[in-house]
Design an enzyme around this catalytic site. Structure first.
Site, PDB file in Angstrom:
ATOM      1  N   GLY A 174      -9.140 -18.238-104.789  1.00 41.88           N
ATOM      2  CA  GLY A 174      -9.143 -19.353-105.727  1.00 41.88           C
ATOM      3  C   GLY A 174      -9.262 -20.738-105.136  1.00 41.88           C
ATOM      4  N   GLY A 175      -8.311 -21.593-105.515  1.00 39.22           N
ATOM      5  CA  GLY A 175      -8.338 -22.987-105.102  1.00 39.22           C
ATOM      6  C   GLY A 175      -8.197 -23.175-103.609  1.00 39.22           C
ATOM      7  N   THR A 176      -7.432 -22.308-102.954  1.00 39.19           N
ATOM      8  CA  THR A 176      -7.285 -22.411-101.500  1.00 39.19           C
ATOM      9  C   THR A 176      -8.610 -22.145-100.814  1.00 39.19           C
ATOM     10  OG1 THR A 176      -5.013 -21.607-101.710  1.00 39.19           O
ATOM     11  CG2 THR A 176      -5.962 -21.616 -99.510  1.00 39.19           C
ATOM     12  N   ARG A 229      -5.231 -13.999-112.786  1.00 40.46           N
ATOM     13  CA  ARG A 229      -3.958 -13.267-112.808  1.00 40.46           C
ATOM     14  C   ARG A 229      -4.015 -12.023-111.917  1.00 40.46           C
ATOM     15  NH1 ARG A 229      -0.440 -12.810-118.226  1.00 40.46           N
ATOM     16  NH2 ARG A 229       0.011 -15.016-118.561  1.00 40.46           N
ATOM     17  N   LYS A 266       8.177  -6.782 -95.271  1.00 43.62           N
ATOM     18  CA  LYS A 266       8.676  -5.430 -94.998  1.00 43.62           C
ATOM     19  C   LYS A 266       8.055  -4.887 -93.709  1.00 43.62           C
ATOM     20  CE  LYS A 266       8.792  -0.703 -96.756  1.00 43.62           C
ATOM     21  NZ  LYS A 266       8.645   0.192 -97.916  1.00 43.62           N
ATOM     22  N   HIS A 326      41.931 -36.992-101.704  1.00 42.66           N
ATOM     23  CA  HIS A 326      42.178 -35.546-101.767  1.00 42.66           C
ATOM     24  C   HIS A 326      41.894 -34.975-103.158  1.00 42.66           C
ATOM     25  CE1 HIS A 326      43.718 -35.897 -97.740  1.00 42.66           C
ATOM     26  NE2 HIS A 326      44.608 -36.792 -98.142  1.00 42.66           N
TER      27      HIS A 326
END
Length: 515
Positions: free
Chosen positions: A34-36, A63, A137, A275
């Site tokens: 996408g935009g990246t 999506r 992971k 205090h």
């Protein structure tokens, strides 16, 4: 191993162009979405689109794009597992050695005024967390970066050895799981509030570190200062420190206590705290007058204390503040003259809170208290007494002036550690009894502190009188009016004592225990 391929997909594009340019120079193939992808291509950095890897187009408005076996096989394959290697080769799949992902700006979205539910839901990232979790992971073989502050470390290690060190990958993996946990916590909190479940079966909170502290309550205890991701304005976590050394653990707790009290008042008010209990509270026509009353309330205890104001500190007030040693002064701002005066004192800490108001108390809805093995959560005590809802239980009703002082003292006693008694006169506290094991003991302390000033003063009690002895003590000191919750089985005993001495007493019907 050598890092040969990176998958890059970021919402926060801070530093990403420079980082990817260096990766490319080091021979790392960059896959992006996408935009990246568009940004990197525009900057002349070679990029492979995610669809070239998956053989499947980005669909449903983006999506679905990275939720594909070609992506997650490349992330999750155990590199020294022969069966995994065979399957990767047989299916024509490629390994992904580095993942650089940060998530849709959910927190920033829900922080916008008037944000719609639909906008919030649309900014829940699905593919991003999935890639991060897969890579984290498999950190034995895959490097994963979720924070732009780690770009330089990753580049340095790749330049040196062609890969990151295992300890670095472990650290980055731990950061990923903290990040995704915090992200999910924000989403669950938002949806729980939308659905009216503020205290659900699982209570998950997340905080961001502001700073490490030198130590905690005592020098042998470690400590750090955190804030909620969506911390409200006018809080200590959003304050700007203008002068002085860093805050300590005790400074933070005391300053927060002072701030909560001063937010009770709409008129100019100053609160001095030691205090976590107020040693002096005053209101007036100006912040200068209010400080004078707060100081006069207890000139001894205010020394070395924390002072909070709900108006900008001016030059005249600053001159008075500078006459004694104070740990902190926090206020909605400081005039230029005030700063010139106060910054001459090396050790005083000055905190600019920005705009504060009584309504801000409602923005902090729940309070979390740690206990060993767990925590307790409760709604914040933001109850404000309605003068018209007070019940006069004595033969004599309070005068207009007495009622004014009763309401003032009630706002203060709400923030004093239980058992709590507050004496007030002339828009200032004159005696505070805090944290005692019995109520009459708290009254004795407050009355002793007030001395002769107790004559004609009013008294506030955070909870009901279990018997008439506190009223007897108050009457002998010359107190003329009392405000308390009521509700004791011996209320009639207290009412009888009050009537005998001509004391006016009102019930609020609300208790304000503070432990």
């Amino acid at each position: 191993m050598t890092i040969k391929r990176a998958l890059v997909s970021v919402s926060d594009k801070r530093g990403i162009v420079e980082f990817c340019r260096e990766l490319s120079k080091l021979g790392v193939e960059i896959v992006s979405t996408g935009g990246t992808s568009s940004l990197l291509s525009k900057e002349g950095i070679p990029v492979i689109g995610i669809s070239e890897v998956t053989g499947f187009p980005e669909i449903m408005d983006g999506r679905v794009k990275t939720l594909h076996p070609a992506v997650h096989s490349g992330l999750l394959a155990v590199r020294d597992n022969e069966e995994h290697q065979r399957q990767m080769k047989e299916l024509g799949l490629g390994y992904i050695d580095l993942v650089v992902v940060n998530l849709y700006p959910f927190a920033e979205t829900i922080a916008k005024p008037g944000v719609t539910y639909e906008d919030a839901i649309e900014n829940i990232d699905i593919g991003g967390p999935t890639m991060l979790r897969s890579a984290a992971k498999n950190h034995a073989f895959v490097s994963v970066v979720v924070d732009a502050d780690d770009y330089s470390t990753v580049l340095e290690e790749i330049r040196k050895d062609g890969d990151t060190e295992l300890n670095t990958r472990k650290r980055l993996a731990a950061k990923v799981f903290r990040h995704t946990a915090a992200y999910d916590a924000l989403i669950s909190d938002y949806l729980s509030n939308v659905t009216g479940e503020p205290l659900p079966e699982r209570y998950t909170v997340t905080y961001e570190k502001i700073q490490d502290l030198r130590y905690g309550e005592n020098p042998h205890q470690q400590a750090a200062f955190y804030r909620q991701p969506l911390a409200a304005k006018g809080t200590l976590t959003t304050a700007k420190q203008l002068h002085g050394k860093e805050l300590s653990y005790n400074n933070i707790n005391d300053a927060n206590a002072a701030l909560q009290i001063v937010k009770e008042f709409s008129e100019p008010a100053v609160v001095a705290v030691k205090h976590m209990n107020p040693c002096g509270v005053g209101i007036g026509g100006s912040i200068y007058e209010a400080y004078g009353k707060a100081y006069a309330a207890d000139p001894t205890s205010i020394f070395g204390g924390i002072v909070a104001a709900n108006r900008i500190i001016d030059g005249d007030t600053a001159k008075k503040l500078s006459e004694i040693f104070l740990e902190i002064v926090l206020a909605p701002g400081f005039t230029k003259e005030a700063l010139e005066i106060l910054t001459k004192k090396k050790n005083i800490r000055l905190l600019d809170l920005g705009e504060i108001s009584p309504s801000q108390q409602a923005e902090s809805r729940f309070v979390v208290t740690s206990i060993e093995g767990g925590m307790v959560v409760q709604q914040n005590d933001i109850h404000a007494v309605d003068p018209d809802a007070l019940t006069v239980v004595t033969e004599r009703a309070p005068s207009e002036e007495e009622l004014k002082q009763l309401l003032f003292s009630w706002k203060v006693v709400k923030h004093v550690k239980s058992n709590a008694i507050v004496l007030a006169a002339d828009n200032m506290t004159i005696g505070v009894g805090a944290g005692q094991m019995n109520r009459v003991g708290a009254a004795k302390i407050a009355i002793e502190q007030a001395g002769e000033k107790a004559k004609g003063a009013v008294l506030a009690s955070d909870a009901f009188f279990p018997m008439g002895d506190t009223l007897e003590l108050a009457a002998k000191a010359g107190i003329t009016a009392v405000i308390q919750p009521g509700g004791s089985i011996k209320d009639e005993e207290s009412i009888k004592v009050a009537n005998e001495y001509g004391i006016a007493m009102v019930f609020t019907g609300v208790r304000h225990f503070k432990h």
